[in-house]
Design an enzyme around this catalytic site. Structure first.
Site, PDB file in Angstrom:
ATOM      1  N   LEU A  37     -27.173  -1.740 -37.460  1.00 43.33           N
ATOM      2  CA  LEU A  37     -28.433  -1.473 -36.771  1.00 43.33           C
ATOM      3  C   LEU A  37     -28.450  -2.307 -35.500  1.00 43.33           C
ATOM      4  O   LEU A  37     -28.132  -3.497 -35.528  1.00 43.33           O
ATOM      5  CB  LEU A  37     -29.631  -1.872 -37.639  1.00 43.33           C
ATOM      6  N   ASP A  38     -28.806  -1.683 -34.373  1.00 47.08           N
ATOM      7  CA  ASP A  38     -28.898  -2.419 -33.112  1.00 47.08           C
ATOM      8  C   ASP A  38     -29.903  -3.567 -33.248  1.00 47.08           C
ATOM      9  O   ASP A  38     -30.854  -3.475 -34.036  1.00 47.08           O
ATOM     10  CB  ASP A  38     -29.334  -1.487 -31.986  1.00 47.08           C
ATOM     11  N   PRO A  39     -29.726  -4.647 -32.476  1.00 51.36           N
ATOM     12  CA  PRO A  39     -30.633  -5.793 -32.592  1.00 51.36           C
ATOM     13  C   PRO A  39     -32.111  -5.439 -32.422  1.00 51.36           C
ATOM     14  O   PRO A  39     -32.969  -6.041 -33.084  1.00 51.36           O
ATOM     15  CB  PRO A  39     -30.153  -6.724 -31.464  1.00 51.36           C
TER      16      PRO A  39
END
Length: 308
Positions: A37-39
């Site tokens: 998951l992207d930050p």
């Protein structure tokens, strides 16, 4: 501790940060996650503990559901709000609901995506984000994805001062789908630059947000008990694979990696010793042969918590 732990990843942390924190809290090294998951994205992040790390590939094939928002009127280099703006078209009026819905409907089913330059996809042994950070251009691979559902969930909001339109959505997608790119492609279908302006993963690997463990309040002392309370058995990664209860003689053969002649005809079988998954075998001709082995798996949890 062997099993799948559904964790809530808050925005601001990377998936690797979650793994690192769990290694500290649980004093375990053998931990992996099932899909980055992207930050800036929060939500469900299934974590594999112990022997379950061998099931990550299977876990990642299960569908994912997201909620979020798309903003029309500008685009960024990262396709979300983290990157620099690269295009803008000022909107002087709202975009019709029907036009947005038609654009989204055109992106359901089997589609082909070109991953963002700021992504972890490898080309010639290098991540795309590495090329992007060095200002280098490279041809990006085309990737197949399946969009099970992609629908608007709220009325579009026209921001007159900014010249943009924002609307919320929900999307259920296959492994490897980039929601950022789905947002950008929605804008392209409307002839407008677009950006993913918010995203939450609400379901992944069969887990919902309500199933997750939030690590932010845990300590080394409280984490083990909390993790055990949320832990689910490895076989949850194989929801469609039929179970086969091993006899004593079959279990002896499995421990030696031998093929089994079984009456079943399914492509795969989950081989169970009592309530514990010990292997996944795949049919090969007239016998079943080892596919993934979980011989060290010891499940001591409540089998009603997700054991299918």
């Amino acid at each position: 501790m062997d099993g799948i732990l559904p964790v809530y990843k808050p925005s601001g942390m990377t998936s690797a940060d979650v793994v690192s924190k769990l290694r500290y809290l649980l004093q375990m090294r053998r931990i992996g996650h099932s899909g980055t998951l992207d930050p800036s994205v929060d939500g469900v992040l299934p974590i594999a503990l112990g022997s379950a790390t061998k099931a990550v590939t299977a876990l990642m094939t299960l569908g994912k559901t997201y909620t979020g928002s798309i903003t029309l009127g500008f685009a960024t280099e990262t396709e979300d709000l983290d990157g620099a703006e690269v295009a803008r078209t000022r909107l002087e009026a709202p975009v019709a609901d029907a036009a947005i819905d038609a654009a989204m409907a055109g992106l359901t089913g089997d589609i082909v995506q070109i991953p963002p330059m700021y992504s972890a996809v490898k080309v010639n042994g290098r991540r795309l984000y590495d090329y992007a950070r060095h200002g280098e251009q490279v041809e990006r691979p085309r990737r197949a994805a399946h969009i099970y559902a992609f629908t608007r969930t709220g009325a579009p909001v026209f921001h007159a001062a900014a010249g943009t339109v924002t609307f919320t959505f929900t999307a259920t997608v296959s492994k490897g789908t980039y929601i950022r790119t789905l947002a950008v492609d929605t804008g392209k279908a409307l002839g407008l630059p677009a950006v993913m302006s918010q995203l939450t993963r609400t379901q992944s690997g069969g887990f919902a947000l309500a199933d997750t463990l939030d690590l932010r309040e845990l300590t080394r002392e409280t984490a083990p008990a909390a993790a055990l309370a949320h832990l689910r058995p490895i076989e949850i990664a194989y929801p469609q694979v039929p179970r086969h209860a091993l006899t004593d003689s079959e279990w002896a053969d499995v421990q030696n990696g031998k093929a089994l002649a079984l009456p079943e005809t399914a492509p795969q079988l989950a081989l169970m010793q009592g309530t514990t998954l010990k292997a996944v075998y795949r049919r090969a001709g007239s016998v079943y042969r080892p596919d993934v082995m979980f011989l060290a798996n010891v499940w001591n949890g409540d089998t009603t918590n997700g054991s299918l």
